[in-house]
Design a protein around this motif. Structure first.
Motif, PDB file in Angstrom:
ATOM      1  N   ARG A  92       0.831  -1.385  -0.066  1.00 40.07           N
ATOM      2  CA  ARG A  92      -0.074  -0.009   0.048  1.00 40.07           C
ATOM      3  C   ARG A  92       1.001   1.247  -0.135  1.00 40.07           C
ATOM      4  O   ARG A  92       0.320   2.284  -0.130  1.00 40.07           O
ATOM      5  N   CYS A  93       2.056   1.102   0.325  1.00 43.37           N
ATOM      6  CA  CYS A  93       3.066   2.203   0.109  1.00 43.37           C
ATOM      7  C   CYS A  93       4.653   1.667   0.149  1.00 43.37           C
ATOM      8  O   CYS A  93       4.813   0.684   0.368  1.00 43.37           O
ATOM      9  N   ARG A  94       5.457   2.690  -0.046  1.00 40.99           N
ATOM     10  CA  ARG A  94       6.899   2.291   0.067  1.00 40.99           C
ATOM     11  C   ARG A  94       7.108   1.975   1.557  1.00 40.99           C
ATOM     12  O   ARG A  94       6.907   2.840   2.260  1.00 40.99           O
ATOM     13  N   ILE A  95       8.054   1.174   1.636  1.00 34.37           N
ATOM     14  CA  ILE A  95       8.510   0.766   2.999  1.00 34.37           C
ATOM     15  C   ILE A  95      10.088   0.689   3.049  1.00 34.37           C
ATOM     16  O   ILE A  95      10.721   1.212   3.874  1.00 34.37           O
ATOM     17  N   HIS A  96      10.687   0.022   1.848  1.00 35.24           N
ATOM     18  CA  HIS A  96      12.120  -0.094   2.053  1.00 35.24           C
ATOM     19  C   HIS A  96      12.915   0.688   0.990  1.00 35.24           C
ATOM     20  O   HIS A  96      12.883   0.574  -0.179  1.00 35.24           O
ATOM     21  N   THR A  97      12.998   2.013   1.408  1.00 37.67           N
ATOM     22  CA  THR A  97      13.640   3.067   0.331  1.00 37.67           C
ATOM     23  C   THR A  97      14.903   3.514   0.842  1.00 37.67           C
ATOM     24  O   THR A  97      15.236   4.512   0.499  1.00 37.67           O
ATOM     25  N   ASP A  98      15.446   2.898   1.927  1.00 30.58           N
ATOM     26  CA  ASP A  98      16.641   3.496   2.501  1.00 30.58           C
ATOM     27  C   ASP A  98      17.977   2.831   1.674  1.00 30.58           C
ATOM     28  O   ASP A  98      18.089   1.568   1.533  1.00 30.58           O
ATOM     29  N   PRO A  99      18.614   3.813   1.044  1.00 29.76           N
ATOM     30  CA  PRO A  99      19.539   3.598  -0.054  1.00 29.76           C
ATOM     31  C   PRO A  99      20.928   2.676   0.424  1.00 29.76           C
ATOM     32  O   PRO A  99      21.621   1.975  -0.107  1.00 29.76           O
ATOM     33  N   ASN A 100      21.089   3.010   1.755  1.00 29.69           N
ATOM     34  CA  ASN A 100      21.982   2.287   2.468  1.00 29.69           C
ATOM     35  C   ASN A 100      21.791   0.761   2.743  1.00 29.69           C
ATOM     36  O   ASN A 100      22.757  -0.002   3.009  1.00 29.69           O
ATOM     37  N   ALA A 101      20.684   0.578   2.885  1.00 29.96           N
ATOM     38  CA  ALA A 101      20.275  -0.806   3.167  1.00 29.96           C
ATOM     39  C   ALA A 101      20.181  -1.728   1.823  1.00 29.96           C
ATOM     40  O   ALA A 101      20.128  -2.884   2.155  1.00 29.96           O
ATOM     41  N   LYS A 102      20.326  -1.314   0.713  1.00 23.70           N
ATOM     42  CA  LYS A 102      20.241  -2.191  -0.546  1.00 23.70           C
ATOM     43  C   LYS A 102      21.247  -3.079  -0.607  1.00 23.70           C
ATOM     44  O   LYS A 102      21.280  -3.676  -1.617  1.00 23.70           O
ATOM     45  N   ALA A 103      22.507  -2.818   0.161  1.00 27.13           N
ATOM     46  CA  ALA A 103      23.313  -3.846  -0.158  1.00 27.13           C
ATOM     47  C   ALA A 103      23.148  -5.240   0.509  1.00 27.13           C
ATOM     48  O   ALA A 103      23.679  -6.138   0.128  1.00 27.13           O
ATOM     49  N   LYS A 104      22.138  -5.232   1.496  1.00 28.76           N
ATOM     50  CA  LYS A 104      21.651  -6.406   2.015  1.00 28.76           C
ATOM     51  C   LYS A 104      20.625  -7.052   0.966  1.00 28.76           C
ATOM     52  O   LYS A 104      19.848  -6.458   0.385  1.00 28.76           O
ATOM     53  N   PRO A 105      20.815  -8.381   0.824  1.00 28.03           N
ATOM     54  CA  PRO A 105      20.167  -8.930  -0.483  1.00 28.03           C
ATOM     55  C   PRO A 105      18.842  -8.896   0.052  1.00 28.03           C
ATOM     56  O   PRO A 105      17.987  -8.629  -0.968  1.00 28.03           O
ATOM     57  N   ALA A 106      18.126  -9.091   1.453  1.00 28.35           N
ATOM     58  CA  ALA A 106      16.568  -8.866   1.541  1.00 28.35           C
ATOM     59  C   ALA A 106      16.140  -7.751   1.291  1.00 28.35           C
ATOM     60  O   ALA A 106      15.182  -7.292   0.662  1.00 28.35           O
ATOM     61  N   ALA A 107      16.758  -6.765   1.386  1.00 30.50           N
ATOM     62  CA  ALA A 107      16.188  -5.132   1.315  1.00 30.50           C
ATOM     63  C   ALA A 107      16.482  -4.996  -0.158  1.00 30.50           C
ATOM     64  O   ALA A 107      15.694  -4.156  -0.617  1.00 30.50           O
ATOM     65  N   LYS A 108      17.701  -5.396  -0.928  1.00 34.49           N
ATOM     66  CA  LYS A 108      17.450  -5.300  -1.895  1.00 34.49           C
ATOM     67  C   LYS A 108      16.334  -5.800  -2.984  1.00 34.49           C
ATOM     68  O   LYS A 108      15.902  -5.551  -4.054  1.00 34.49           O
ATOM     69  N   LEU A 109      15.989  -7.236  -2.801  1.00 34.65           N
ATOM     70  CA  LEU A 109      14.747  -7.858  -3.140  1.00 34.65           C
ATOM     71  C   LEU A 109      13.549  -6.909  -2.891  1.00 34.65           C
ATOM     72  O   LEU A 109      12.748  -6.872  -3.858  1.00 34.65           O
ATOM     73  N   ALA A 110      13.442  -6.368  -1.893  1.00 37.54           N
ATOM     74  CA  ALA A 110      12.366  -5.445  -1.492  1.00 37.54           C
ATOM     75  C   ALA A 110      12.101  -4.451  -2.076  1.00 37.54           C
ATOM     76  O   ALA A 110      11.110  -3.950  -2.791  1.00 37.54           O
ATOM     77  N   ALA A 111      13.362  -3.731  -2.500  1.00 34.46           N
ATOM     78  CA  ALA A 111      13.324  -2.325  -3.044  1.00 34.46           C
ATOM     79  C   ALA A 111      13.013  -2.677  -4.535  1.00 34.46           C
ATOM     80  O   ALA A 111      12.401  -1.937  -5.175  1.00 34.46           O
ATOM     81  N   SER A 112      13.629  -3.825  -5.303  1.00 28.73           N
ATOM     82  CA  SER A 112      13.217  -4.342  -6.516  1.00 28.73           C
ATOM     83  C   SER A 112      11.564  -4.546  -6.655  1.00 28.73           C
ATOM     84  O   SER A 112      11.261  -3.862  -7.566  1.00 28.73           O
ATOM     85  N   LEU A 113      11.143  -5.229  -5.779  1.00 30.82           N
ATOM     86  CA  LEU A 113       9.749  -5.179  -5.685  1.00 30.82           C
ATOM     87  C   LEU A 113       9.001  -3.966  -5.707  1.00 30.82           C
ATOM     88  O   LEU A 113       7.787  -3.849  -6.489  1.00 30.82           O
ATOM     89  N   GLU A 114       9.405  -3.253  -4.762  1.00 32.34           N
ATOM     90  CA  GLU A 114       8.474  -1.934  -4.755  1.00 32.34           C
ATOM     91  C   GLU A 114       8.532  -1.082  -5.916  1.00 32.34           C
ATOM     92  O   GLU A 114       7.865  -0.464  -6.314  1.00 32.34           O
ATOM     93  N   ALA A 115       9.811  -1.130  -6.566  1.00 32.57           N
ATOM     94  CA  ALA A 115      10.055  -0.154  -7.633  1.00 32.57           C
ATOM     95  C   ALA A 115       9.250  -0.514  -8.993  1.00 32.57           C
ATOM     96  O   ALA A 115       8.404   0.264  -9.363  1.00 32.57           O
TER      97      ALA A 115
END
Length: 329
Positions: A92-115
């Motif tokens: 329903r909204c963006r959650i994982h938008t921290d650019p510094n967290a994108k190095a973590k595989p899980a956060a990168k997965l979530a960021a790609s999903l949300e994009a």
């Protein structure tokens, strides 16, 4: 001397976006509550990308899926598994938008999903807005009747404090046992696409002795558009809510469902649609949900909801009980 011919001046284009649906398509949508619609290339591609990223998300370990998107607001936000049926995530909204967290595989997965969700949400929102404008014109209403109702809904919000009732829901139905019971949706319009068979819509024209079901399209080039209960209410029941279900198949199914619902930012003015009075958006939401069983929760909870409904409405007429289930699936 011949009279000079008057110069032909074409009529001005209708207000709002260009018309999308033909008259026969609008009539079918109003009477049946559903329509199979070929998608524009940009929307088709964004749905293809979203299905790919949702597949990557569903392939992740269960604990990771739950940590990335904890379930809250009932079934209206986050990851939710239902044993032997399906798993799904409601965005329903963006959650994982921290650019510094994108190095973590899980956060990168979530960021790609949300994009991917942001892109698909925008294209789907525009398409359904165009259909609503077509409905307004066909009803001799100004397209501006949707301005407040859709405020903030056509693009995915950047944070939780900007939430409306609109959502993107991604499903994975398990092979053979994956299903969703017959139901109608709560919102204005729903756009549904899937990568496998299973979605069926009710053909009201041919459902005399028993329900006649029509298989929905497969793939991202054609979608199923469904009328929801909110649009039915705004139209004084001249629009039919589209009854549909998902039946199991041996391969399973993934689907993307975009539910365009009303905004939380303005009262809903029924006088714009020929009715009377105004409702606070929360009150409208509660009214639309009343007496509906949530098919996107566990079977035990669904059964309990049905039991409560029968107890509180023992003398309910058949119309009140018709398709007394709701969800997006």
């Amino acid at each position: 001397m011949d009279d000079e011919e008057e110069e032909f001046i074409p009529p001005p284009p209708p207000p709002g976006p260009p018309p999308l649906l033909r008259e026969d398509q609008l009539l079918h949508l109003a009477r049946q509550g559903w329509l199979f619609l070929e998608l524009p290339d940009a929307l088709s591609q964004s749905m293809t990308d979203l299905l790919r990223h949702s597949s990557q998300y569903f392939d992740a370990p269960d604990i990771e899926k739950k940590e990335l998107y904890p379930s809250k607001l009932g079934t209206e936000f986050g990851y939710y598994p239902i044993a032997e049926e399906k798993e799904y995530i409601t965005l329903r909204c963006r959650i994982h938008t921290d650019p510094n967290a994108k190095a973590k595989p899980a956060a990168k997965l979530a960021a790609s999903l949300e994009a991917s969700t942001v892109d698909a949400w925008h294209h789907a929102g525009v398409l359904l807005w165009r259909i609503l404008c077509d409905i307004a014109r066909a009803s001799d209403l100004d397209v501006s009747v949707w301005n407040d109702i859709l405020d903030g809904t056509l693009d995915m919000p950047d944070s939780e404090d900007q939430l409306t009732y609109a959502l993107m829901r991604l499903f994975r139905y398990f092979p053979s046992t994956g299903h969703a019971e017959e139901h109608t949706d709560l919102g204005l319009l729903t756009l549904c696409i899937g990568d496998g068979t299973g979605l069926q819509v009710l053909d009201r024209f041919n459902s005399d002795q028993k329900p006649a079901w029509v298989d929905g399209p497969v793939g991202t080039h054609t979608a199923t558009v469904l009328v929801g209960q909110t649009l039915r209410a705004l139209s004084a029941r001249t629009m039919t809510a589209g009854a549909h279900r998902v039946v199991g198949n041996s391969q399973g199914r993934q689907s993307v469902v975009f539910a365009l619902r009303h905004s939380t930012r303005h009262d809903v003015d029924f006088s714009l649609f020929g009715g009377e009075g105004k409702l606070h958006p929360t009150e409208l939401w509660k009214t639309i949900q009343a007496g509906k069983v949530n098919i996107n929760t566990e079977k035990e909870k669904r059964d309990a909801q049905r039991a409560r409904f029968r107890t509180t409405r023992p003398g309910a007429e058949a119309e009140a009980l018709e398709h007394a289930t709701r969800g997006q699936g």
